[in-house]
Motif scaffolding. Structure first.
Motif, PDB file in Angstrom:
ATOM      1  N   THR A 144       0.845  -1.206   0.000  1.00  0.00           N
ATOM      2  CA  THR A 144       0.000   0.000   0.000  1.00  0.00           C
ATOM      3  C   THR A 144       0.876   1.250   0.000  1.00  0.00           C
ATOM      4  O   THR A 144       0.652   2.202  -0.764  1.00  0.00           O
ATOM      5  N   HIS A 145       1.907   1.228   0.849  1.00  0.00           N
ATOM      6  CA  HIS A 145       2.796   2.381   0.965  1.00  0.00           C
ATOM      7  C   HIS A 145       3.547   2.617  -0.353  1.00  0.00           C
ATOM      8  O   HIS A 145       3.684   3.752  -0.809  1.00  0.00           O
ATOM      9  N   LEU A 146       3.976   1.506  -0.949  1.00  0.00           N
ATOM     10  CA  LEU A 146       4.678   1.572  -2.238  1.00  0.00           C
ATOM     11  C   LEU A 146       3.723   2.134  -3.318  1.00  0.00           C
ATOM     12  O   LEU A 146       4.094   3.039  -4.087  1.00  0.00           O
ATOM     13  N   ALA A 147       2.487   1.623  -3.331  1.00  0.00           N
ATOM     14  CA  ALA A 147       1.496   2.053  -4.334  1.00  0.00           C
ATOM     15  C   ALA A 147       1.216   3.548  -4.203  1.00  0.00           C
ATOM     16  O   ALA A 147       1.178   4.267  -5.214  1.00  0.00           O
ATOM     17  N   CYS A 148       1.051   4.011  -2.971  1.00  0.00           N
ATOM     18  CA  CYS A 148       0.740   5.436  -2.758  1.00  0.00           C
ATOM     19  C   CYS A 148       1.933   6.309  -3.170  1.00  0.00           C
ATOM     20  O   CYS A 148       1.759   7.379  -3.762  1.00  0.00           O
ATOM     21  N   GLY A 149       3.143   5.839  -2.855  1.00  0.00           N
ATOM     22  CA  GLY A 149       4.348   6.594  -3.223  1.00  0.00           C
ATOM     23  C   GLY A 149       4.494   6.684  -4.736  1.00  0.00           C
ATOM     24  O   GLY A 149       4.749   7.767  -5.288  1.00  0.00           O
ATOM     25  N   LEU A 150       4.306   5.558  -5.427  1.00  0.00           N
ATOM     26  CA  LEU A 150       4.448   5.542  -6.900  1.00  0.00           C
ATOM     27  C   LEU A 150       3.346   6.387  -7.542  1.00  0.00           C
ATOM     28  O   LEU A 150       3.567   7.084  -8.538  1.00  0.00           O
ATOM     29  N   ARG A 151       2.138   6.319  -6.957  1.00  0.00           N
ATOM     30  CA  ARG A 151       1.009   7.106  -7.487  1.00  0.00           C
ATOM     31  C   ARG A 151       1.359   8.601  -7.451  1.00  0.00           C
ATOM     32  O   ARG A 151       1.060   9.353  -8.373  1.00  0.00           O
ATOM     33  N   TRP A 152       2.026   9.010  -6.381  1.00  0.00           N
ATOM     34  CA  TRP A 152       2.399  10.422  -6.236  1.00  0.00           C
ATOM     35  C   TRP A 152       3.535  10.774  -7.213  1.00  0.00           C
ATOM     36  O   TRP A 152       3.494  11.805  -7.891  1.00  0.00           O
ATOM     37  N   ILE A 153       4.518   9.879  -7.346  1.00  0.00           N
ATOM     38  CA  ILE A 153       5.662  10.142  -8.240  1.00  0.00           C
ATOM     39  C   ILE A 153       5.186  10.296  -9.690  1.00  0.00           C
ATOM     40  O   ILE A 153       5.671  11.162 -10.429  1.00  0.00           O
ATOM     41  N   PHE A 154       4.209   9.462 -10.091  1.00  0.00           N
ATOM     42  CA  PHE A 154       3.737   9.487 -11.490  1.00  0.00           C
ATOM     43  C   PHE A 154       2.506  10.369 -11.695  1.00  0.00           C
ATOM     44  O   PHE A 154       1.826  10.266 -12.719  1.00  0.00           O
ATOM     45  N   ARG A 155       2.197  11.254 -10.707  1.00  0.00           N
ATOM     46  CA  ARG A 155       0.934  12.008 -10.748  1.00  0.00           C
ATOM     47  C   ARG A 155       0.772  12.872 -11.991  1.00  0.00           C
ATOM     48  O   ARG A 155      -0.348  13.155 -12.413  1.00  0.00           O
TER      49      ARG A 155
END
Ligand code: HEM
Length: 203
Positions: A144-155
């Motif tokens: 979940t933490h990884l998904a949220c971080g990647l979601r923000w990086i690729f926003r």
């Protein structure tokens, strides 16, 4: 600056954790397969440079993560923003307990902290009601933490709908992997004959 270091340290920890989780999935093929994978993998992460670096990163990650949670308290908006804080908070709790338990087992009890060390608490006669959610949530929180971080990086690269769908899929995969590991170590797919020295209660 703290955010950059948090991301860099997350990268180092993630390399270890993804291999660590793969190691646990190998247990689907049997206890011997898990132990033999871990013995090979230890040649890398138990070296005099990598292990202190990994443990220092884990400590830094917990400290910096708690700082972010406290600083942004009450300011988070939306599901993924909250999911990032909640999963990060759980990971901080888990990492502290998990690493302390592993080090205690290894350095104080003199145990080989292998498959049996992790499986001990999950056996029906031990404490599965604590350890099953404890481990499942740890794997789910990591993804979940990884998904949220990647979601923000690729926003800025993808649409919100695509980002949400991908993040949701990564979170679901994490939950399935967590459940798979915990059911394997619990003895759902084959018998787990715990050696005496690992028994938390009567074997
Ligand atoms: C089902 C989940 C998990 C199980 C059963 C498990 C089990 C274990 C075991 C048995 C060890 C000792 C390894 C050794 O002796 O070489 C270990 C070490 C460790 N685990 Fe886990 N683990 C799980 C999930 C995680 C997660 C999600 C993280 C991080 C977010 C994590 C981080 C670590 C770290 C940092 C170490 C210490 C490595 C070292 O320096 O020896 N583990 N784990």
């Amino acid at each position: 600056m703290l955010h950059t270091l948090h991301r860099l340290s997350a990268l180092i920890i993630s390399l270890y954790v993804l291999s660590h989780i793969t190691n646990h999935l190998v247990a689907l093929s049997g206890i011997e397969a898990h132990i033999s994978f871990m013995q090979s993998f230890r040649q890398i992460y138990r070296t005099q440079i990598i292990e202190p670096l990994l443990l220092a990163c884990a400590l830094f990650q917990v400290g910096s993560g708690i700082t972010f949670i406290v600083k942004r308290w009450g300011q988070r908006r939306g599901f993924f923003d909250h999911a990032q804080a909640v999963s990060g908070g759980y990971l901080a709790f888990f990492l502290m307990f998990h690493i302390s338990a592993v080090m205690y087992g290894r350095l104080v009890q003199g145990l080989d902290t292998n498959f049996f060390f992790a499986a001990a608490g999950l056996q029906p006669q031990a404490y599965p009601l604590f350890f099953a959610p404890y481990y499942t949530l740890a794997v789910a929180a990591f993804f979940t933490h990884l998904a949220c971080g990647l979601r923000w990086i690729f926003r800025e690269k993808f649409s919100t709908a695509a980002l949400d769908r991908s993040a949701g899929a990564v979170m679901a995969v994490g939950l399935v992997i967590g459940l798979t590991i915990v059911t394997t170590f619990s003895g759902t797919y084959y018998l787990v004959p715990l050696p005496e020295e690992y028994c938390l209660t009567a074997c």
